[in-house]
Design an enzyme around this catalytic site. Structure first.
Site, PDB file in Angstrom:
ATOM      1  N   GLU A 220     -16.496   4.779   1.634  1.00 49.88           N
ATOM      2  CA  GLU A 220     -16.921   5.669   2.726  1.00 49.88           C
ATOM      3  C   GLU A 220     -18.317   6.183   2.452  1.00 49.88           C
ATOM      4  O   GLU A 220     -18.600   6.656   1.358  1.00 49.88           O
ATOM      5  CB  GLU A 220     -16.022   6.920   2.833  1.00 49.88           C
ATOM      6  CG  GLU A 220     -14.555   6.680   3.062  1.00 49.88           C
ATOM      7  CD  GLU A 220     -13.759   7.989   3.130  1.00 49.88           C
ATOM      8  OE1 GLU A 220     -14.347   9.042   3.474  1.00 49.88           O
ATOM      9  OE2 GLU A 220     -12.563   7.956   2.825  1.00 49.88           O
TER      10      GLU A 220
ATOM     11  N   GLU B 131      -9.387   9.563  -2.450  1.00 54.02           N
ATOM     12  CA  GLU B 131      -9.866  10.836  -3.008  1.00 54.02           C
ATOM     13  C   GLU B 131      -8.717  11.665  -3.577  1.00 54.02           C
ATOM     14  O   GLU B 131      -8.780  12.887  -3.617  1.00 54.02           O
ATOM     15  CB  GLU B 131     -10.700  11.599  -1.962  1.00 54.02           C
ATOM     16  CG  GLU B 131     -11.876  10.758  -1.473  1.00 54.02           C
ATOM     17  CD  GLU B 131     -12.864  11.498  -0.571  1.00 54.02           C
ATOM     18  OE1 GLU B 131     -12.635  12.679  -0.257  1.00 54.02           O
ATOM     19  OE2 GLU B 131     -13.880  10.877  -0.201  1.00 54.02           O
TER      20      GLU B 131
END
Ligand code: NAG
Ligand code: NAG
Ligand code: NAG
Length: 309
Positions: free
Chosen positions: A237, A139
């Site tokens: 995720e 991220e």
């Protein structure tokens, strides 16, 4: 395109001091299906997990279902994660999907160099048989922590070391990022540099009501697939918290984790999309109440829900 990964990589190679090698061209390989779990490197009291702690966690995860033999870590060097976990994976027959932090590169920190060095040391000690795949960055685009050009060069750098120098062409390399980063056209160079697209998506963080969460997740997958062409998708995720505050219409509870697992978790297992649940175990040592409570099991390894599909 104004920027070429190949030319930028060639320039970076001349300046580098660690192992560098020209990478294989990014491919669209067929990563075999797995159903895995993200794991942090700290114990409940904040201590770093030892090799025995990793062995105990891997054995617990396999006891839930013999299908579960893959885990994903966020850092190679923090808590000596790979030095401790790679031998545990070799002993238990587990595979590790390895995360490397791409920065910060500010003077004196050189995080990427430390991370790459810890991966190199783990491969020299334990070979590559335990390596499931690699993400450089987690991220990092979403958080605006790096530029797409810098990240693309780092992906190539790691590809060169693992696939060419260590002769492990089947170990795929990419970056893990949110579906919103994959559909952002400014990040196209990162898609080009990656072997696979590792996507994170949390209907909880999109403020979705639990009964809408399955559809919200499916939309994230569809939007990402439309943006990345033929490259294979790996879910880096997804999950649902069981404690902490509401986020929009999203409510953390064991009941909602159960619902999200029986819908999205079982969809992923049924459709054989390689994926990592976030996460395996609660992490009381994290700062935010939400982040502490994302485990499918408690920190003392008791599973919270029924994970049969
Ligand atoms: C996590 O553990 C470390 C080491 O014991 C400690 O310094 C830190 O304060 C802990 N963090 C939280 C949020 O409990
Ligand atoms: C990243 O930058 C964009 C554009 O400036 C902004 O909309 C977004 O909120 C930023 N992301 C984060 C996580 O701060
Ligand atoms: C899109 O990606 C670029 C490059 O990573 C970033 O600067 C920009 O903030 C992103 N846009 C949004 C809306 O997040």
């Amino acid at each position: 395109m104004k920027f070429s990964v190949a030319s930028a990589f060639a320039a970076a190679m001349m300046a580098a001091d660690a192992v560098t090698a020209a990478p294989l061209e990014p491919r669209a390989p067929n990563v075999a299906y797995f159903s895995g779990f993200n794991l942090g490197a700290n114990k409940a009291n904040g201590d770093c997990k030892s090799t025995q702690d990793w062995i105990d966690e891997f054995n617990t995860i396999r006891s839930w279902n013999p299908e579960f033999t893959t885990v994903k870590l966020f850092s190679t060097s923090d808590c000596s994660a790979l030095a401790n976990a790679a031998p545990a994976a070799t002993q238990t027959g587990f595979k590790i999907w390895v995360g490397l932090w791409p920065g910060p590169e500010a003077a004196g920190q050189g995080k990427f160099g430390q991370e790459k060095g810890a991966l190199e040391a783990a491969i020299e000690a334990d070979g590559t048989g335990w390596l499931a795949g690699i993400n450089v960055g987690s991220e990092s685009l979403y958080r605006n922590e790096t530029s797409p050009d810098t990240l693309a060069v780092q992906i190539w750098d790691v590809k060169g070391m693992v696939q060419s120098h260590f002769n492990a062409p089947d170990v795929v390399v990419g970056t893990a990022d949110t579906w919103t980063s994959w559909v952002n056209a400014s990040n196209a160079i990162v898609i080009q540099a990656s072997d696979v697209i590792i996507m994170n998506a949390f209907p909880y963080w999109q403020g979705a009501q639990i009964d809408a969460a399955r559809g919200v997740f499916q939309e994230a997958v569809a939007n990402t697939k439309a943006a990345v062409g033929e490259k294979q998708l790996v879910i880096g995720e997804t999950g649902w918290p069981t404690g902490g505050p509401d986020f929009g219409d999203a409510h953390p509870s064991v009941e909602n984790l159960q619902k999200f697992y029986k819908s999205t978790g079982c969809d992923l297992r049924g459709s054989k999309i390689p994926h990592f649940w976030f996460s395996g175990f609660d992490e009381p040592n994290k700062t935010s109440d939400i982040e502490k409570n994302f485990g499918i099991a408690t920190s003392d390894r008791n599973i919270k829900i029924d994970i049969t599909c």
